[in-house]
Design an enzyme around this catalytic site. Structure first.
Site, PDB file in Angstrom:
ATOM      1  CB  SER A  41      -3.439  42.061 -60.764  1.00  0.00           C
ATOM      2  OG  SER A  41      -3.534  40.654 -60.871  1.00  0.00           O
ATOM      3  CG  ASP A 330       2.642  39.918 -66.286  1.00  0.00           C
ATOM      4  OD1 ASP A 330       1.794  38.991 -66.288  1.00  0.00           O
ATOM      5  OD2 ASP A 330       2.537  40.914 -65.544  1.00  0.00           O
ATOM      6  CG  HIS A 333      -1.268  39.995 -64.835  1.00  0.00           C
ATOM      7  ND1 HIS A 333      -0.059  40.219 -64.232  1.00  0.00           N
ATOM      8  CD2 HIS A 333      -2.170  39.885 -63.844  1.00  0.00           C
ATOM      9  CE1 HIS A 333      -0.232  40.262 -62.916  1.00  0.00           C
ATOM     10  NE2 HIS A 333      -1.509  40.061 -62.648  1.00  0.00           N
TER      11      HIS A 333
END
Ligand SMILES: *[C@@H]1O[C@H](CO)[C@@H](O)[C@H](O)[C@H]1NC(C)=O
Ligand SMILES: *[C@@H]1O[C@H](CO)[C@@H](O)[C@H](O)[C@H]1NC(C)=O
Ligand SMILES: *[C@@H]1O[C@H](CO)[C@@H](O)[C@H](O)[C@H]1NC(C)=O
Ligand SMILES: *[C@@H]1O[C@H](CO)[C@@H](O)[C@H](O)[C@H]1NC(C)=O
Ligand SMILES: *[C@@H]1O[C@H](CO)[C@@H](O)[C@H](O)[C@H]1NC(C)=O
Ligand SMILES: CC(=O)N[C@H]1CO[C@H](CO)[C@@H](O)[C@@H]1O
Length: 368
Positions: A41, A330, A333
């Site tokens: 990610s 978040d 991340h």
């Protein structure tokens, strides 16, 4: 020690902005003909959007600072590390995600990154669909055949072409977060000690990095893992130690990172016409975050919770307004600004420990 930041100092951030400005105003040719991206990610730019998975973020407020405010599937408020490295290499367009890449443009590179993916096949299955590193490599194999076709069917020519490109690989975060440290869903922590698990991962990773070589890669940057034990998500699940982070997670991840320099040395010794480098995210991410203007180290900028999408932002909730002050976007991340620190120091080392044995900029210029 212990405060997690992807910080770099202010002058570095300015020098990146200056470099970007130069590239945009001079319209210089990229330093390498193509850039291929493998990872999770931290680099995914939309490959998970059509998968059935919790690990996808193609909804606001993701992308609030991306051109057009578009939620592309990047796990950040703006650009991710791979986007910024691509710009620093001189590319004027973003490297397309594999999921939608088509046409002649693929000769300049593809981003295969997928949220939730790992070195091990089972990693991330708790989240749903994801494109494992094995599958990313298999997609790349097909890409190479397509490029041979686009370049006139001369393999010798394409092989030489691909040898000049930059390849970045950053994998392993999920093998810890969405595997080893999820004992109710995975048995790895019952089977292996942290040392044994690091060895298992490294053995498989070594094969995967050699596979990339067989597909023509000769300039490969391997990213170390960040301090997963310092993410808001893990701190709220496990509780912080005196360091401010979850020590047992950072200690296990460090065992993996410690094996990456010997791994790179081994590959360079055996594959003498290639150069692998190690990006030491640990050295890059530690340090004094306040010098780069960060003031919020442990809370995410958006409204996130571990119950929703495993720590991703809740849809359509307004994020914090002073995003330049936050390390975390978040619960997992980094913000675009933190990504800028990581990308700029991987591209151009700010300390001799940031990369080994050289940084991405030097690798790009290397005549092999
Ligand atoms: C294929 O490409 C190589 C390297 O560019 C060149 O030397 C060779 O002549 C080409 N072969 C054909 C059949 O065009
Ligand atoms: C651990 O789980 C995997 C599936 O994720 C399974 O294949 C394996 O047999 C299990 N091993 C043990 C010792 O339970
Ligand atoms: C960290 O915290 C956990 C949970 O509070 C505790 O069990 C563990 O002993 C601590 N580890 C260290 C190194 O202090
Ligand atoms: C390099 O080759 C040696 C001897 O064949 C082998 O033992 C070692 O695992 C290889 N290392 C890597 C990283 O490929
Ligand atoms: C990576 O950075 C850490 C923190 O500064 C340092 O302890 C370690 O030796 C570095 N590793 C390499 C291979 O340079
Ligand atoms: C946080 C950290 O340990 N950073 C180090 C990175 O490497 C340089 C040496 O090259 C050290 O001075 C930093 O302290």
């Amino acid at each position: 020690m212990g405060s997690f930041t992807n910080a770099c100092n202010i002058s570095l951030i300015f020098s990146v902005i200056w470099m970007l400005q130069m590239l945009i105003t001079t319209g210089a040719e990229p330093q390498v003909p193509c850039y291929f991206i493998f990872g999770d990610s931290l680099v995914d730019n939309g490959n998970n959007n059509n998968l059935v998975t919790e690990a996808k973020v193609n909804y606001p407020p993701y992308g609030v600072d991306f051109p057009g405010g578009e939620a592309t599937g990047r796990f950040s408020n703006g650009e991710n590390t791979a986007d910024i490295i691509g710009k620093l290499l001189g590319f004027t367009n973003y490297t397309p995600p594999h999921a939608t890449a088509s046409g002649r443009g693929i000769v300049k590179g593809i981003n295969y990154g997928s949220g939730g993916a790992g070195i091990l096949t089972e990693t991330g299955r708790n989240l749903g669909g994801r494109i494992t590193l094995d599958l990313q490599l298999s997609h790349h194999r097909s890409t190479v055949f397509k490029i041979i076709g686009l370049q006139g069917g001369n393999d010798t020519y394409t092989k030489h072409y691909l040898s000049k490109c930059i390849y970045t690989v950053g994998m392993g975060n999920n093998d810890y977060i969405n595997n080893y440290f999820m004992p109710d869903k995975y048995n790895t922590s019952k089977i292996y000690t942290p040392e044994q698990y690091a060895d298992v991962l490294i053995q498989k990773y070594t094969k995967q990095l050699r596979t990339l070589y067989t597909y023509g890669a000769r300039k490969v940057a391997v990213f170390g893992l960040g301090l997963s034990g310092c993410t808001p998500a893990k701190i709220s699940t496990f509780g912080a130690n005196a360091s401010g982070c979850v020590d047992k997670i950072n200690a296990a991840v460090a065992l993996f990172n410690d094996r990456l320099k010997p791994l790179v040395d081994g590959l360079n010794k055996n594959l003498t016409d290639a150069k692998y480098i190690y990006i030491n995210t640990t050295n890059i991410s530690l340090g004094d975050p306040s010098s780069a203007g960060f003031t919020v180290f442990l809370s995410p900028c958006c409204t996130a919770s571990v119950d929703f999408g495993k720590g991703q932002c809740k849809p359509d909730q307004p994020p914090c307004s002073d995003r330049g002050k936050y390390i975390f976007w978040d619960e997992f991340h980094p913000t675009e600004k933190a990504n800028m620190g990581t990308a700029s120091r991987s591209y151009m080392a700010a300390s001799p420990l940031d990369s080994y044995p050289m940084d991405i900029r030097t690798l790009a210029l290397l005549k092999l």
